[in-house]
Scaffold this active site. Structure first.
Site, mmCIF file in Angstrom:
data_model
loop_
_atom_site.group_PDB
_atom_site.id
_atom_site.type_symbol
_atom_site.label_atom_id
_atom_site.label_comp_id
_atom_site.label_asym_id
_atom_site.label_seq_id
_atom_site.Cartn_x
_atom_site.Cartn_y
_atom_site.Cartn_z
ATOM 1 N N SER A 125 0.848 -1.188 0.000
ATOM 2 C CA SER A 125 0.000 0.000 0.000
ATOM 3 C C SER A 125 0.893 1.251 0.000
ATOM 4 O O SER A 125 1.728 1.393 -0.886
ATOM 5 C CB SER A 125 -0.955 -0.056 1.196
ATOM 6 O OG SER A 125 -1.999 0.874 1.060
ATOM 7 N N ASP A 269 -9.098 -6.368 -4.347
ATOM 8 C CA ASP A 269 -8.273 -5.320 -3.774
ATOM 9 C C ASP A 269 -8.938 -3.946 -3.866
ATOM 10 O O ASP A 269 -9.774 -3.698 -4.735
ATOM 11 C CB ASP A 269 -6.940 -5.279 -4.538
ATOM 12 C CG ASP A 269 -5.777 -4.761 -3.723
ATOM 13 O OD1 ASP A 269 -5.993 -3.960 -2.810
ATOM 14 O OD2 ASP A 269 -4.639 -5.167 -4.020
ATOM 15 N N HIS A 296 -6.963 -6.180 -0.214
ATOM 16 C CA HIS A 296 -5.812 -5.312 0.009
ATOM 17 C C HIS A 296 -4.787 -5.959 0.938
ATOM 18 O O HIS A 296 -3.590 -5.717 0.805
ATOM 19 C CB HIS A 296 -6.293 -3.977 0.586
ATOM 20 C CG HIS A 296 -5.314 -2.868 0.439
ATOM 21 N ND1 HIS A 296 -4.690 -2.569 -0.760
ATOM 22 C CD2 HIS A 296 -4.840 -1.961 1.335
ATOM 23 C CE1 HIS A 296 -3.887 -1.535 -0.596
ATOM 24 N NE2 HIS A 296 -3.949 -1.153 0.671
#
Length: 322
Positions: A125, A269, A296
């Site tokens: 991320s 995601d 995610h």
């Protein structure tokens, strides 16, 4: 007499006393601060420095690696970036810039003695943004790079969130969320309540909230909102216009990354998996890992695919099979 396991042998190391933990001094424009790291294992050929997301989250989101990496003989280093829970948390926003974080990672690298013979950088991320930016600035120090669950263009991420993922919520829920965003009513507890129930459990970690692993609930409990909101915004439902990462886009520069690179995406995601697959094709030595059941945090909801793919990449690069 039992045979000594060199992987878990910390004897003679300065950090044996602390169980692998090092508080590393970092020089910044506001003075010197300390960041927390913890080394697990010994492998002079594969040393993975882990960059957590957020910004302002913690290393805790990677703790499931403890169940797999030691068996594979992989050395890995947990690390809380400046401003995160286990590290110093200076006030003010002057230090929350990409360039300053890249410089911090470089200082951590030097202190830990990581180099191109062993240094793998893995970011998820926001950590993926930081990993990319580090590679653009210092890829001569890298043996390999892993970009997990992060697109190379924030505008494309926002477009995917609003046009693809948003409409998957019930219409009345999406309308209420968008109205609160329009009014900047982010402190309304209803905003977080709706997103956690209808977005996070579908696209951040595909489990009922009550079944989320303790490592992830601790990550959220320990999130530094000052760093997170300033750079990202109030939630994972896109990056808001006022946030400093809003205009970030490195898609046109991906071909400059020369080191072996793994990009990872999940079918569910918050990020577009097709974009992350495209990223791998833009790099000089890219590979894409798709997690068909993942979101995610694919290291939890598609763990077998994720871990096996990461381990294979690390060993392939180390063995010159990439």
């Amino acid at each position: 007499m039992t045979q000594k396991n060199n992987y878990l042998d910390y004897s003679g190391s300065e950090d044996q006393f602390t169980g692998g933990i090092n508080m590393i001094p970092i020089s910044t424009p506001k003075g010197e601060f300390n960041v927390w790291t913890k080394r697990v294992g010994n492998n002079p050929r594969i040393r993975v420095l882990l960059l957590h997301g957020g910004p302002g989250a913690t290393h805790e989101l990677y703790e499931c690696f403890d169940g797999y990496f030691p068996y594979e003989g992989i050395e890995y280093i947990y690390y809380d970036q400046l401003g995160s829970y286990y590290s110093d948390q200076p006030s003010g926003n002057e230090l929350w810039t990409i360039e300053r974080f890249v410089d911090e990672v470089e200082q951590v690298r030097k202190t830990l003695g990581l180099n191109r013979d062993n240094f793998f950088l893995m970011g998820q991320s926001w950590g993926g943004i930081l990993a990319m930016e580090y590679a653009f600035a210092h890829q001569e120090n890298l043996k390999g790079l892993i970009i997990s669950n992060m697109m190379s263009d924030v505008k494309a991420y926002n477009k995917y969130a609003k046009e693809v993922l948003g409409p998957q919520m019930p219409k009345e829920v999406l309308d209420e969320v968008l109205e609160m965003e329009e009014n900047e009513d982010f402190e309304n507890p209803r905003y977080e309540e709706l997103l956690m129930k209808h977005h996070y459990t579908e696209h951040v970690l595909r489990m009922p909230l009550e079944k989320w692993p303790n490592s992830i609930t601790r990550t959220f409990d320990h999130l530094n909102p000052e760093v997170y909101v300033y750079m990202q915004g109030p939630s994972e439902f896109g990056i808001i216009e006022k946030a400093t990462l809003n205009d970030w886009d490195r898609s046109g520069d991906l071909d400059k990354i020369k080191v072996p690179t793994l990009t990872i995406g999940g079918a569910y995601d918050t990020m577009d998996p097709k974009h992350m697959e495209w990223m791998a094709g833009e790099m000089q030595k890219g590979r894409y890992l798709h997690c068909p059941n993942g979101s995610h945090l694919s290291q939890y909801d598609d763990q077998k695919t994720y871990i096996e793919g990461v381990v294979k990449f690390l060993k392939d690069v180390d063995e010159g099979q990439f």
